[in-house]
Write an enzyme that holds these catalytic residues in place. Structure first.
Site, PDB file in Angstrom:
ATOM      1  N   GLY A  81       4.810   1.927   7.135  1.00 39.72           N
ATOM      2  CA  GLY A  81       3.565   1.565   7.814  1.00 39.72           C
ATOM      3  C   GLY A  81       3.760   0.501   8.876  1.00 39.72           C
ATOM      4  N   GLY A 131      -1.260  -2.787  12.209  1.00 36.27           N
ATOM      5  CA  GLY A 131      -1.700  -3.877  11.345  1.00 36.27           C
ATOM      6  C   GLY A 131      -0.622  -4.876  10.988  1.00 36.27           C
ATOM      7  N   GLY A 151       2.027  -4.392   9.206  1.00 39.59           N
ATOM      8  CA  GLY A 151       3.353  -3.807   9.384  1.00 39.59           C
ATOM      9  C   GLY A 151       3.833  -3.891  10.821  1.00 39.59           C
ATOM     10  N   TYR A 157      -7.853   1.088  -6.739  1.00 37.88           N
ATOM     11  CA  TYR A 157      -7.048   0.374  -5.745  1.00 37.88           C
ATOM     12  C   TYR A 157      -6.334  -0.799  -6.411  1.00 37.88           C
ATOM     13  CZ  TYR A 157      -5.906  -2.848  -1.955  1.00 37.88           C
ATOM     14  OH  TYR A 157      -5.250  -3.719  -1.130  1.00 37.88           O
TER      15      TYR A 157
END
Length: 341
Positions: free
Chosen positions: A22, A26, A28, A195
């Site tokens: 990722g 963001g 990452g 989550y």
């Protein structure tokens, strides 16, 4: 844009290989960019080649901008050593293909940063039959780690495995029989809890791996990046209460920018101070808590790695080995039993 304030003062070389899932957006994105600007070779693993290449182009432009501003401790190279590799964590076949392609490069791996993730997703199941947050946040990374650990063990000193987890793990409810949430309907599916569970499993994996890798060159840690304004919110735009919460958090300056959130990942990945650190849970670039982090979730208050981990890892091993994804050779690495206590 950010800036290098308070980032680890470390010079890296291109023979230091960092893999970030990722890494195109963001947290990452900022993590990949700043580690590459310190000089490392960074591989961005994500689904879209188009988006990854666009991200890499932006990083190269921002690198030149930082250089023109005289930002200290940047590498002397003309362009950053960045590359894309295709990876879809929602498909175990894609993970397996990624592993084969990575091994075919015949390079070392010094840092594996399990950064990609989704949050508060509506009830959905992958092509492999797993709840999507369970697979993207945890199981896909589990398989990635299983197959790349032997490579890390042979990559020299100071190799680091890092899980971008979350303080949300505190809202988890550990029940192996209900791990996939198939007893729920779409209407009553507990998005927050599932989550949180996926983030708990990452911490559990950290503990069990460190117990087995104690005398090796590979350390395992986890972290909470904070409440960061990223694309991760795209999977719960239908939850009005959470939209309001995030707006209020922004108003009272609780949220972080992607760069601010990435600082903790960068610290855990490259700060020489944490070369031999294990079982750490980082927050705000510091160790927030170590060992027994999730122990309050065990009724007897026994360390979670003593009770829950062997059970869940055995169950997961049995599930994915049925499809032939984990060979028998993955059970033992240099005589170290990675999956079973």
């Amino acid at each position: 844009m950010g800036g290098s304030e308070s980032l680890p003062e470390v010079a890296l070389t291109m023979d230091r290989v960092v893999l970030i899932t990722g890494g195109n957006t963001g947290i990452g994105y900022e993590t990949a960019k700043w580690i590459a600007m310190r000089g490392a070779r960074v591989i961005i693993a994500c689904r879209s080649e188009e988006r990854a290449n666009a991200a890499i182009e932006r990083m190269q432009v921002e690198f030149k901008e930082e250089k023109s501003k005289g930002t200290p401790r940047l590498c002397s190279c003309e362009t950053l050593a960045l590359e894309f590799m295709a990876l879809d964590l929602a498909s175990l076949k894609s993970v397996e293909n990624f592993i084969d392609n990575f091994k075919a490069k015949e390079i070392k791996l010094h840092v594996l940063l399990c950064n990609a993730g989704i949050a508060l997703h509506a009830q959905e199941y992958t092509e492999d039959g797993f709840e999507i947050m369970f697979q993207v946040n945890y199981l896909g990374h589990f398989l990635l780690v299983a197959k790349l650990l032997p490579l890390m063990l042979n990559s020299g000193e100071d190799c680091r495995l890092i899980f971008v987890s979350s303080e949300a793990y505190r809202a988890s409810s550990f029940d192996l029989d209900k791990a996939q949430g198939k007893h729920h309907t779409k209407e009553n599916f507990k998005r927050i809890m599932y989550y949180a569970n996926s983030k708990l499993y990452q911490i559990m994996q950290m503990y069990v791996l460190n117990r087995q890798l104690q005398k090796t060159n590979v350390t395992v840690n986890s972290l909470h990046p904070g409440i960061v304004e990223t694309e991760i919110t795209r999977s719960f735009t239908d939850l009005q209460a959470w939209k309001v919460f995030l707006q209020l958090a922004k108003l009272v300056h609780v949220t972080k920018t992607p760069f601010e959130g990435a600082k903790t990942s960068i610290t855990a990945a490259v700060n020489p101070q944490f070369k031999a650190t294990r079982d750490a849970f980082f927050y705000d670039m510091k160790i927030s808590q170590t060992n027994n982090l999730a122990s309050p979730l065990i009724p007897t208050n026994t360390c979670i790695s003593d009770r829950a981990i062997p059970t869940i890892l055995k169950q997961l091993y049995d599930i994915i080995s049925q499809e032939g994804f984990v060979p028998l050779s993955a059970i033992s690495i240099r005589g170290i039993s990675v999956w079973r206590n």
